[in-house]
Design a protein around this motif. Structure first.
Motif, PDB file in Angstrom:
ATOM      1  N   GLY A   1       0.668  -1.310   0.146  1.00 62.30           N
ATOM      2  CA  GLY A   1       0.067   0.012   0.147  1.00 62.30           C
ATOM      3  C   GLY A   1       0.862   1.181  -0.015  1.00 62.30           C
ATOM      4  N   ARG A   2       2.092   1.034   0.356  1.00 58.77           N
ATOM      5  CA  ARG A   2       2.857   2.535   0.091  1.00 58.77           C
ATOM      6  C   ARG A   2       3.191   3.021  -0.990  1.00 58.77           C
ATOM      7  N   ILE A   3       3.235   4.279  -1.363  1.00 61.28           N
ATOM      8  CA  ILE A   3       3.303   5.056  -2.303  1.00 61.28           C
ATOM      9  C   ILE A   3       4.495   5.693  -2.378  1.00 61.28           C
ATOM     10  N   VAL A   4       5.371   5.614  -3.414  1.00 59.26           N
ATOM     11  CA  VAL A   4       6.614   6.225  -3.429  1.00 59.26           C
ATOM     12  C   VAL A   4       6.493   7.284  -4.557  1.00 59.26           C
ATOM     13  N   PRO A   5       6.437   8.676  -4.352  1.00 61.37           N
ATOM     14  CA  PRO A   5       6.325   9.743  -5.116  1.00 61.37           C
ATOM     15  C   PRO A   5       7.477   9.511  -6.375  1.00 61.37           C
ATOM     16  N   ARG A   6       6.964   9.514  -7.435  1.00 58.15           N
ATOM     17  CA  ARG A   6       7.785   9.276  -8.707  1.00 58.15           C
ATOM     18  C   ARG A   6       7.362  10.218  -9.987  1.00 58.15           C
ATOM     19  N   GLU A   7       7.995  10.751 -10.685  1.00 57.46           N
ATOM     20  CA  GLU A   7       7.506  11.374 -12.085  1.00 57.46           C
ATOM     21  C   GLU A   7       7.632  10.781 -13.113  1.00 57.46           C
ATOM     22  N   ALA A   8       8.512   9.638 -13.242  1.00 54.20           N
ATOM     23  CA  ALA A   8       9.081   8.875 -14.343  1.00 54.20           C
ATOM     24  C   ALA A   8       9.277   7.363 -13.877  1.00 54.20           C
ATOM     25  N   VAL A   9       9.005   6.398 -14.472  1.00 53.34           N
ATOM     26  CA  VAL A   9       9.288   4.968 -14.424  1.00 53.34           C
ATOM     27  C   VAL A   9      10.163   4.289 -15.453  1.00 53.34           C
ATOM     28  N   VAL A  10      11.344   3.943 -15.179  1.00 56.16           N
ATOM     29  CA  VAL A  10      11.886   3.111 -16.080  1.00 56.16           C
ATOM     30  C   VAL A  10      11.681   1.548 -15.985  1.00 56.16           C
ATOM     31  N   VAL A  11      11.555   0.949 -17.034  1.00 59.92           N
ATOM     32  CA  VAL A  11      11.293  -0.354 -17.128  1.00 59.92           C
ATOM     33  C   VAL A  11      11.902  -1.151 -18.272  1.00 59.92           C
ATOM     34  N   GLN A  12      12.261  -2.183 -18.148  1.00 57.20           N
ATOM     35  CA  GLN A  12      12.986  -3.080 -19.404  1.00 57.20           C
ATOM     36  C   GLN A  12      11.857  -4.044 -19.982  1.00 57.20           C
ATOM     37  N   PRO A  13      11.302  -3.831 -21.143  1.00 55.29           N
ATOM     38  CA  PRO A  13      10.323  -4.773 -21.508  1.00 55.29           C
ATOM     39  C   PRO A  13      11.338  -5.861 -22.250  1.00 55.29           C
ATOM     40  N   ARG A  14      10.367  -6.930 -22.481  1.00 59.25           N
ATOM     41  CA  ARG A  14      10.934  -7.939 -23.138  1.00 59.25           C
ATOM     42  C   ARG A  14      10.821  -7.463 -24.767  1.00 59.25           C
ATOM     43  N   PHE A  15      11.905  -7.401 -25.422  1.00 56.79           N
ATOM     44  CA  PHE A  15      11.715  -7.060 -26.867  1.00 56.79           C
ATOM     45  C   PHE A  15      11.602  -8.280 -27.990  1.00 56.79           C
ATOM     46  N   THR A  16      10.241  -8.473 -28.276  1.00 61.72           N
ATOM     47  CA  THR A  16       9.905  -9.589 -29.222  1.00 61.72           C
ATOM     48  C   THR A  16       9.878  -9.305 -30.739  1.00 61.72           C
ATOM     49  N   ALA A  17      10.615  -9.921 -31.435  1.00 62.47           N
ATOM     50  CA  ALA A  17      10.744  -9.661 -32.927  1.00 62.47           C
ATOM     51  C   ALA A  17       9.408  -9.987 -33.549  1.00 62.47           C
ATOM     52  N   ARG A  18       9.187  -9.017 -34.453  1.00 66.33           N
ATOM     53  CA  ARG A  18       7.721  -9.135 -35.434  1.00 66.33           C
ATOM     54  C   ARG A  18       8.447 -10.013 -36.357  1.00 66.33           C
ATOM     55  N   SER A  19       8.367 -11.454 -36.372  1.00 65.71           N
ATOM     56  CA  SER A  19       9.133 -12.024 -37.427  1.00 65.71           C
ATOM     57  C   SER A  19       8.102 -13.273 -37.781  1.00 65.71           C
ATOM     58  N   GLY A  20       7.043 -13.344 -37.683  1.00 67.97           N
ATOM     59  CA  GLY A  20       5.991 -14.633 -37.904  1.00 67.97           C
ATOM     60  C   GLY A  20       5.839 -14.418 -39.448  1.00 67.97           C
ATOM     61  N   VAL A  21       6.034 -13.409 -40.424  1.00 69.46           N
ATOM     62  CA  VAL A  21       5.990 -13.255 -41.862  1.00 69.46           C
ATOM     63  C   VAL A  21       7.198 -14.317 -42.416  1.00 69.46           C
ATOM     64  N   LEU A  22       8.144 -14.321 -41.689  1.00 70.47           N
ATOM     65  CA  LEU A  22       9.442 -15.333 -42.039  1.00 70.47           C
ATOM     66  C   LEU A  22       9.240 -16.927 -41.733  1.00 70.47           C
ATOM     67  N   ASP A  23       8.351 -17.285 -41.069  1.00 70.99           N
ATOM     68  CA  ASP A  23       8.191 -18.639 -40.610  1.00 70.99           C
ATOM     69  C   ASP A  23       8.119 -19.788 -41.740  1.00 70.99           C
ATOM     70  N   GLY A  24       7.433 -19.201 -42.770  1.00 68.70           N
ATOM     71  CA  GLY A  24       7.402 -19.987 -43.639  1.00 68.70           C
ATOM     72  C   GLY A  24       8.531 -20.174 -44.668  1.00 68.70           C
ATOM     73  N   LEU A  25       9.680 -19.298 -44.228  1.00 65.08           N
ATOM     74  CA  LEU A  25      10.911 -19.491 -45.005  1.00 65.08           C
ATOM     75  C   LEU A  25      12.034 -20.381 -44.185  1.00 65.08           C
ATOM     76  N   GLY A  26      11.309 -20.687 -42.947  1.00 63.16           N
ATOM     77  CA  GLY A  26      12.160 -21.178 -41.948  1.00 63.16           C
ATOM     78  C   GLY A  26      13.015 -20.478 -41.283  1.00 63.16           C
ATOM     79  N   LEU A  27      12.726 -19.163 -41.163  1.00 61.99           N
ATOM     80  CA  LEU A  27      13.611 -18.159 -40.290  1.00 61.99           C
ATOM     81  C   LEU A  27      12.946 -18.038 -39.049  1.00 61.99           C
ATOM     82  N   HIS A  28      13.524 -18.354 -37.863  1.00 64.21           N
ATOM     83  CA  HIS A  28      12.673 -18.152 -36.788  1.00 64.21           C
ATOM     84  C   HIS A  28      13.477 -17.509 -35.769  1.00 64.21           C
ATOM     85  N   PRO A  29      13.058 -16.812 -34.817  1.00 64.79           N
ATOM     86  CA  PRO A  29      13.813 -15.940 -34.029  1.00 64.79           C
ATOM     87  C   PRO A  29      14.929 -16.513 -33.112  1.00 64.79           C
TER      88      PRO A  29
END
Length: 347
Positions: A221-249
């Motif tokens: 329940g505690r709130i720590v005042p901040r004006e910006a938050v940094v987070v590292q997302p998971r970076f997932t390639a948009r590569s589905g179009v290449l599946d039929g060519l056998g190119l996988h991430p």
């Protein structure tokens, strides 16, 4: 499925900085080029693009509009829609790309610049502020939040590094450990030396007021005042179009933690499938806009060189081919005009 009759020299899948840069290079090389753009740029939530020399602070959509106009000015065709699959033509000489509307186009070569998806942790409030007050790249957004209270949400072993990095832009940085591993004694010393506070406990949400981020809420329940938050997302390639060519991430790991996926290629963007190049974030998860544009240029240059080699090979084969009846007819048409094999046409 409706198939267009024209075979393009190159189909570019993805109309962001990398794709449009590649299309510009190829169209200036007098290649027939089609760009298929799904209209989902990664930086759409951001109001401005940064570190693009000569275009600093430009709105992302404005930058893309300029790029489209430049490529189209040299003959590139640009269509909206998503490319859903790609495969080799029978015999392996070229590729067929199927679009979501059921039409198919063919090309001698492919340049895939489909980018990536930023997958955020499932914490309420993160997605709503993504690209504005919830950030990941200090070089893209650090200046805009300079000297403001910044919170770094630890979701990977790279969190301490993130906190130390963001300390360059603000002297009020707090590291929220959340689910990340406990920092080592050496890391605690580094954080303390730089004046970075460390908060234990799970983060349960992001607080805001009037559309602006105001704090980080902990599970207790505690709130720590901040004006910006940094987070590292998971970076997932948009590569589905290449599946039929056998190119996988391929998974990219840092500190024993998978931070994303990408399509492997050589330095020029060539993949293991001959005739297919990749550029931008689909191939390099850390690339910024200007780097993606440069990668598109490099890949397009290599693609064109490959086409030149193919054109030369075909010309040599044609020169060496036996003299056929059709070839003889064409020579007669060219050299004799209205006459046929030495006989003057009578009227």
């Amino acid at each position: 499925m409706t198939e267009m009759a024209q075979m393009y020299d190159a189909v570019v899948i993805g109309g962001g900085a990398a794709g449009l840069s590649g299309a510009l290079v190829l169209s200036r090389a007098r290649r027939s080029v089609l760009v298929i753009d799904a209209g989902r740029p990664r930086n759409a939530p951001a109001s401005h693009a940064h570190n693009y020399l000569g275009r600093e602070g430009i709105p992302p959509q404005e930058l893309l509009a300029i790029g489209r106009a430049e490529a189209a000015g040299y003959g590139a065709e640009i269509v909206e829609g998503e490319a859903v699959s790609a495969g080799k033509l029978p015999g392996g000489d070229g590729f067929r790309v199927l679009r979501e509307d059921g039409t198919a186009v063919t090309a001698r070569r492919l340049l895939v610049t489909t980018g990536l998806v930023d997958e955020l942790p499932p914490i309420p409030g993160l997605a709503e502020h993504w690209g504005h007050d919830v950030l990941h790249c200090p070089y893209c957004h650090g200046w805009e939040v300079r000297d403001r209270p910044v919170g770094v949400l630890a979701v990977s072993p790279m969190a301490v590094h993130q906190a130390l990095l963001w300390r360059q832009w603000s002297d009020d940085v707090t590291l929220f450990l959340h689910h990340a591993p406990e920092p080592s004694d050496e890391e605690y010393e580094q954080l303390a030396a730089r004046g970075i506070a460390v908060v234990d406990g799970e983060v349960s949400g992001i607080e805001s007021d009037g559309g602006r981020l105001t704090g980080v809420r902990l599970a207790g329940g505690r709130i720590v005042p901040r004006e910006a938050v940094v987070v590292q997302p998971r970076f997932t390639a948009r590569s589905g179009v290449l599946d039929g060519l056998g190119l996988h991430p391929t998974a990219l790991e840092a500190g024993g933690h998978t931070i994303g996926t990408y399509i492997a290629s050589d330095a020029a963007g060539a993949t293991e499938v001959p005739g297919v190049w990749v550029a931008g974030n689909v191939a390099n998860l850390m690339e910024q806009v200007i780097g993606s544009a440069a990668a598109g240029l490099k890949a397009a240059s290599a693609l064109n060189a490959d086409l030149v080699a193919d054109d030369t090979r075909r010309a040599v084969e044609a020169r060496r081919a036996p003299f056929s009846a059709e070839a003889e007819r064409q020579v007669c048409e060219k050299t004799l005009g209205s006459r046929r094999h030495g006989l003057q046409e009578t009227r």
